[in-house]
Design a protein around this motif. Sequence first.
Motif, PDB file in Angstrom:
ATOM      1  N   TYR A   1       0.858  -1.188   0.000  1.00 21.35           N
ATOM      2  CA  TYR A   1       0.000   0.000   0.000  1.00 21.35           C
ATOM      3  C   TYR A   1       0.894   1.238   0.000  1.00 21.35           C
ATOM      4  O   TYR A   1       1.906   1.276   0.704  1.00 21.35           O
ATOM      5  CB  TYR A   1      -0.893   0.018   1.235  1.00 21.35           C
ATOM      6  CG  TYR A   1      -2.063  -0.923   1.137  1.00 21.35           C
ATOM      7  CD1 TYR A   1      -3.159  -0.616   0.348  1.00 21.35           C
ATOM      8  CD2 TYR A   1      -2.060  -2.134   1.822  1.00 21.35           C
ATOM      9  CE1 TYR A   1      -4.234  -1.494   0.246  1.00 21.35           C
ATOM     10  CE2 TYR A   1      -3.129  -3.018   1.731  1.00 21.35           C
ATOM     11  CZ  TYR A   1      -4.211  -2.673   0.937  1.00 21.35           C
ATOM     12  OH  TYR A   1      -5.263  -3.543   0.836  1.00 21.35           O
TER      13      TYR A   1
ATOM     14  N   ARG B   1      -1.055   3.506   8.749  1.00 25.23           N
ATOM     15  CA  ARG B   1      -0.726   2.435   7.814  1.00 25.23           C
ATOM     16  C   ARG B   1      -0.836   1.077   8.516  1.00 25.23           C
ATOM     17  O   ARG B   1       0.138   0.343   8.636  1.00 25.23           O
ATOM     18  CB  ARG B   1       0.669   2.679   7.244  1.00 25.23           C
ATOM     19  CG  ARG B   1       0.845   2.169   5.847  1.00 25.23           C
ATOM     20  CD  ARG B   1       1.942   2.878   5.104  1.00 25.23           C
ATOM     21  NE  ARG B   1       2.284   2.146   3.899  1.00 25.23           N
ATOM     22  CZ  ARG B   1       3.279   1.268   3.815  1.00 25.23           C
ATOM     23  NH1 ARG B   1       4.033   1.032   4.853  1.00 25.23           N
ATOM     24  NH2 ARG B   1       3.513   0.642   2.676  1.00 25.23           N
TER      25      ARG B   1
ATOM     26  N   ASN C   1      -6.563   0.766   6.696  1.00 26.35           N
ATOM     27  CA  ASN C   1      -6.029   2.116   6.544  1.00 26.35           C
ATOM     28  C   ASN C   1      -7.212   3.043   6.270  1.00 26.35           C
ATOM     29  O   ASN C   1      -8.347   2.676   6.582  1.00 26.35           O
ATOM     30  CB  ASN C   1      -4.952   2.165   5.446  1.00 26.35           C
ATOM     31  CG  ASN C   1      -5.470   1.659   4.114  1.00 26.35           C
ATOM     32  OD1 ASN C   1      -6.655   1.804   3.814  1.00 26.35           O
ATOM     33  ND2 ASN C   1      -4.601   1.052   3.327  1.00 26.35           N
TER      34      ASN C   1
ATOM     35  N   TYR D   1     -11.429  12.783   8.095  1.00 27.73           N
ATOM     36  CA  TYR D   1     -10.268  11.895   8.132  1.00 27.73           C
ATOM     37  C   TYR D   1      -9.047  12.689   8.573  1.00 27.73           C
ATOM     38  O   TYR D   1      -8.804  13.792   8.062  1.00 27.73           O
ATOM     39  CB  TYR D   1      -9.983  11.300   6.755  1.00 27.73           C
ATOM     40  CG  TYR D   1     -11.008  10.303   6.278  1.00 27.73           C
ATOM     41  CD1 TYR D   1     -10.882   8.956   6.572  1.00 27.73           C
ATOM     42  CD2 TYR D   1     -12.100  10.715   5.529  1.00 27.73           C
ATOM     43  CE1 TYR D   1     -11.819   8.036   6.134  1.00 27.73           C
ATOM     44  CE2 TYR D   1     -13.049   9.808   5.079  1.00 27.73           C
ATOM     45  CZ  TYR D   1     -12.902   8.465   5.379  1.00 27.73           C
ATOM     46  OH  TYR D   1     -13.836   7.560   4.949  1.00 27.73           O
TER      47      TYR D   1
ATOM     48  N   LYS E   1       0.594   7.407   1.619  1.00 24.53           N
ATOM     49  CA  LYS E   1      -0.043   8.643   1.148  1.00 24.53           C
ATOM     50  C   LYS E   1      -1.314   8.908   1.951  1.00 24.53           C
ATOM     51  O   LYS E   1      -1.866   8.002   2.585  1.00 24.53           O
ATOM     52  CB  LYS E   1      -0.391   8.540  -0.332  1.00 24.53           C
ATOM     53  CG  LYS E   1      -1.518   7.578  -0.652  1.00 24.53           C
ATOM     54  CD  LYS E   1      -1.965   7.747  -2.095  1.00 24.53           C
ATOM     55  CE  LYS E   1      -3.305   7.076  -2.359  1.00 24.53           C
ATOM     56  NZ  LYS E   1      -3.806   7.276  -3.695  1.00 24.53           N
TER      57      LYS E   1
ATOM     58  N   ASP F   1      -8.117   4.074   3.318  1.00 27.80           N
ATOM     59  CA  ASP F   1      -8.686   3.838   1.995  1.00 27.80           C
ATOM     60  C   ASP F   1      -9.974   3.024   2.182  1.00 27.80           C
ATOM     61  O   ASP F   1     -10.469   2.889   3.293  1.00 27.80           O
ATOM     62  CB  ASP F   1      -7.647   3.098   1.140  1.00 27.80           C
ATOM     63  CG  ASP F   1      -7.988   3.182  -0.339  1.00 27.80           C
ATOM     64  OD1 ASP F   1      -8.854   3.990  -0.701  1.00 27.80           O
ATOM     65  OD2 ASP F   1      -7.372   2.451  -1.130  1.00 27.80           O
ATOM     66  N   ASN F   2     -10.469   2.451   1.134  1.00 26.27           N
ATOM     67  CA  ASN F   2     -11.747   1.752   1.233  1.00 26.27           C
ATOM     68  C   ASN F   2     -11.590   0.379   1.863  1.00 26.27           C
ATOM     69  O   ASN F   2     -11.891  -0.646   1.250  1.00 26.27           O
ATOM     70  CB  ASN F   2     -12.373   1.641  -0.150  1.00 26.27           C
ATOM     71  CG  ASN F   2     -12.945   2.967  -0.576  1.00 26.27           C
ATOM     72  OD1 ASN F   2     -13.692   3.598   0.167  1.00 26.27           O
ATOM     73  ND2 ASN F   2     -12.552   3.418  -1.747  1.00 26.27           N
TER      74      ASN F   2
ATOM     75  N   TYR G   1      -5.066   9.522   1.847  1.00 25.02           N
ATOM     76  CA  TYR G   1      -6.108   9.189   0.877  1.00 25.02           C
ATOM     77  C   TYR G   1      -7.166  10.291   0.766  1.00 25.02           C
ATOM     78  O   TYR G   1      -7.923  10.332  -0.191  1.00 25.02           O
ATOM     79  CB  TYR G   1      -6.790   7.878   1.264  1.00 25.02           C
ATOM     80  CG  TYR G   1      -5.898   6.671   1.127  1.00 25.02           C
ATOM     81  CD1 TYR G   1      -5.744   6.037  -0.100  1.00 25.02           C
ATOM     82  CD2 TYR G   1      -5.198   6.182   2.213  1.00 25.02           C
ATOM     83  CE1 TYR G   1      -4.918   4.934  -0.237  1.00 25.02           C
ATOM     84  CE2 TYR G   1      -4.372   5.078   2.095  1.00 25.02           C
ATOM     85  CZ  TYR G   1      -4.233   4.458   0.865  1.00 25.02           C
ATOM     86  OH  TYR G   1      -3.410   3.363   0.734  1.00 25.02           O
ATOM     87  N   HIS G   2      -7.239  11.149   1.792  1.00 27.33           N
ATOM     88  CA  HIS G   2      -8.346  12.118   1.809  1.00 27.33           C
ATOM     89  C   HIS G   2      -7.841  13.545   1.958  1.00 27.33           C
ATOM     90  O   HIS G   2      -8.554  14.387   2.501  1.00 27.33           O
ATOM     91  CB  HIS G   2      -9.306  11.775   2.944  1.00 27.33           C
ATOM     92  CG  HIS G   2      -9.870  10.393   2.845  1.00 27.33           C
ATOM     93  ND1 HIS G   2     -10.950  10.093   2.054  1.00 27.33           N
ATOM     94  CD2 HIS G   2      -9.477   9.233   3.407  1.00 27.33           C
ATOM     95  CE1 HIS G   2     -11.209   8.798   2.141  1.00 27.33           C
ATOM     96  NE2 HIS G   2     -10.325   8.254   2.962  1.00 27.33           N
ATOM     97  N   GLU G   3      -6.629  13.798   1.512  1.00 24.51           N
ATOM     98  CA  GLU G   3      -6.042  15.112   1.720  1.00 24.51           C
ATOM     99  C   GLU G   3      -6.844  16.201   1.012  1.00 24.51           C
ATOM    100  O   GLU G   3      -6.994  17.306   1.527  1.00 24.51           O
ATOM    101  CB  GLU G   3      -4.597  15.115   1.216  1.00 24.51           C
ATOM    102  CG  GLU G   3      -3.766  16.211   1.814  1.00 24.51           C
ATOM    103  CD  GLU G   3      -2.293  16.009   1.514  1.00 24.51           C
ATOM    104  OE1 GLU G   3      -1.477  16.371   2.365  1.00 24.51           O
ATOM    105  OE2 GLU G   3      -1.959  15.478   0.435  1.00 24.51           O
TER     106      GLU G   3
ATOM    107  N   GLU H   1      -5.049  11.658   8.841  1.00 21.80           N
ATOM    108  CA  GLU H   1      -4.190  10.516   8.520  1.00 21.80           C
ATOM    109  C   GLU H   1      -2.741  10.745   8.943  1.00 21.80           C
ATOM    110  O   GLU H   1      -2.255  11.878   8.951  1.00 21.80           O
ATOM    111  CB  GLU H   1      -4.250  10.248   7.019  1.00 21.80           C
ATOM    112  CG  GLU H   1      -5.636   9.838   6.563  1.00 21.80           C
ATOM    113  CD  GLU H   1      -5.725   9.701   5.057  1.00 21.80           C
ATOM    114  OE1 GLU H   1      -5.236   8.704   4.540  1.00 21.80           O
ATOM    115  OE2 GLU H   1      -6.275  10.607   4.408  1.00 21.80           O
TER     116      GLU H   1
END
Lengths: 460, 231
Positions: free
Chosen positions: A20, A148, A106, A44, A23, A108-109, A25-27, A46
């Motif tokens: 993975y 992560r 994480n 979010y 990064k 992400d989805n 994901y929702h910046e 992160e």
Amino acid sequence: MKIASLLALFALAVVEIACYPVKAYHEATPVMTLPGNPNITLAYVEFDDNGEMYDQHLCQLNDPKCTDRKTMIRPELEQTIARIQDLELHSVGANYVLFIHGWKNNADNTNNVAGFQVFLHQIYDYYSHSAAPGDPPAPLMGIYIGWRGASVKVGQDLTYWFRSDATLRVAGPNLEEALYRIIRAVKGPPPSAAAPNPTTTAKSNLIFIGHSFGGRVLEKVMTSYFESSLLAVDGDHPGCQATSAQKTIDSRFFPDLTVLLNEAAPATDAKQFLEFLKCHQITYDRTYPGYPDKPDLSNQPEASPLFLSITSEGDAATSIALPIGQTAERFTMKTRDYGDAADPPEIPNQSTYFTHSAANIPALHSHQVRLHGCAEGEVEVHLGSSNPAPYHFCEVPTAPMPGMPYWNHSPYWIAKIPVAIVPDHSDIFRPQLFNFLQFFLSKESLQTPRTRPLQRLNIR
Amino acid sequence: MILYSAISVLALVFPGWRADQPDGQATQPQAQAQAPPPAPPIPVCNDYRLQYDYPLQPKQRACIYASNLLSVSAVFGAGLGAGWAQVFKTDPPQWGRGPQGYAISYGTRYAAGMAKATGEYLAAFAFHEDPRPRHSGATNALDRILYAAGTLFVDNRGCRTLPATHTVLGALSSGFSGMAFYPNGQNTVTDALKRSAMSLGGSAAYAEFFEFEPDVFRVLGKWFSPKLPKK
């Protein structure tokens, strides 16, 4: 040479495909409303593998104008705080649920991203359906702390030690800053020696939940928060001697509920914090002055959890895999025997705490969740809200009884929960768990957050 | 992005905006005057949705099928089965012993597993059945055993109880797929039916394990816990 190069390229490609990315994901859009309900916000925040928040520089560092520290921002945290302030300003009280995910997830989805959204809908439906006509339900905001926890796409079971180490980095200064700022944005400033009972305008509920390794992260950060808050008002407490007078602190600046769910952490931190709570003889209770329809609750303080650590009886990850993983890690260190000073006496060696999670050490249990009523010597706990799950929450006896824990009567509540509530380690966002948690979440206070219980810490 | 840009510009124009606001005080966030944008929908093949969505969408069925084709249990299950057959000599002697025999045995078992997954997928798709395992929710052990066995033949996840054909058809696919690999002498319809029965037995064993898995780990977990003294 050619073959070696090809193999190296192949290995790089595998790593690229199987890992993975590091990064956020929702910046771009960290704060959003949930589909189907604009009254529920999801944010979010992160953190990368080193525990740093993702930041953005608004100008080049070699730009002469770029000398001000405010040229760097953390968009996810700033927008989350801005949204909290917005809700605090424009509502008469809101509900906030912060979730730190665990291993193999994480931001992400992943499983937890979807599950948390369903969980938010469940909470909102729970208190909004019975709201009085004309009284708009309090807004709800979920805050998803991403890190992560999933590093590879294949063979995730082999990443236990790597991800376990990552939790120690994630539970660092950046996350502390994020959580403390969220608490302050919702609850106001914590007390200090100069102002042990600060005037707070807090009118909202704040619930923290950490799952699996996320529980470890949450415990680490919140333990130091609670300890520093307590020491701020009780700092000159020599050893475990009783102070001259009991102190009571209005603790509305604390999160209303902090849940460690299937926490995947060695019990070393829990043991030390439990000793701290016992040493200072701290009790934590709440009363319900805002509930005129519950006069019996108005003046009767009820014991409440500062931490609520619950683990499924079917959670093989913390009951089997964690001891195996921690036993392997134990060879890298030395532990000691407590000898006659062992407290509780059933755990004579440090290694037991290092190789088991707190909920998997029966001697540390403070409560038992039972289907058919409490056992002899136990006291059934009744909180402000009715218990919708068919279970009895029983406080352990105060005196030693054969085969039963008796030692933990602190506000760090630890219990195992039946597989009917949570069947295993990962399947957490299910109606049965939400039903069970309702026992700790007063529907009245969720409906009208400003009337939520008054929480007090008592130091003897 | 617009939201972020607005905050960025504000932060530059009013450098003291963030740092100087009093703790916990509700300062009007200019950039948050309007409601945030809606969150994107969760993909249909998200693990959580695959577990809880009902009824399944066609794409979700395909995702479950794909995950069954290449899974840890499929890869290692075939490997263990082939190893067992090599050690206890239950494979046809024509395949031989050693690496080559193991490879043929492994390939045959893996292909049978793929045929089973394909048969289950197609049957469940055609008859609108739900192929996911499910817990009984019962407390009586016998009820749970019977319920788990019944899930092979009955689909009661919705509001009606319907026959479930996908498990049987999947097992038949598995058994008869072997006719492409097994040597003469073990390649009759009777042999294929025997292999199908074995495959269905495997499904039954998995259904029972799924039903009792939390309890199995509950008991095993107690072995690893430090004990309280009995007296």
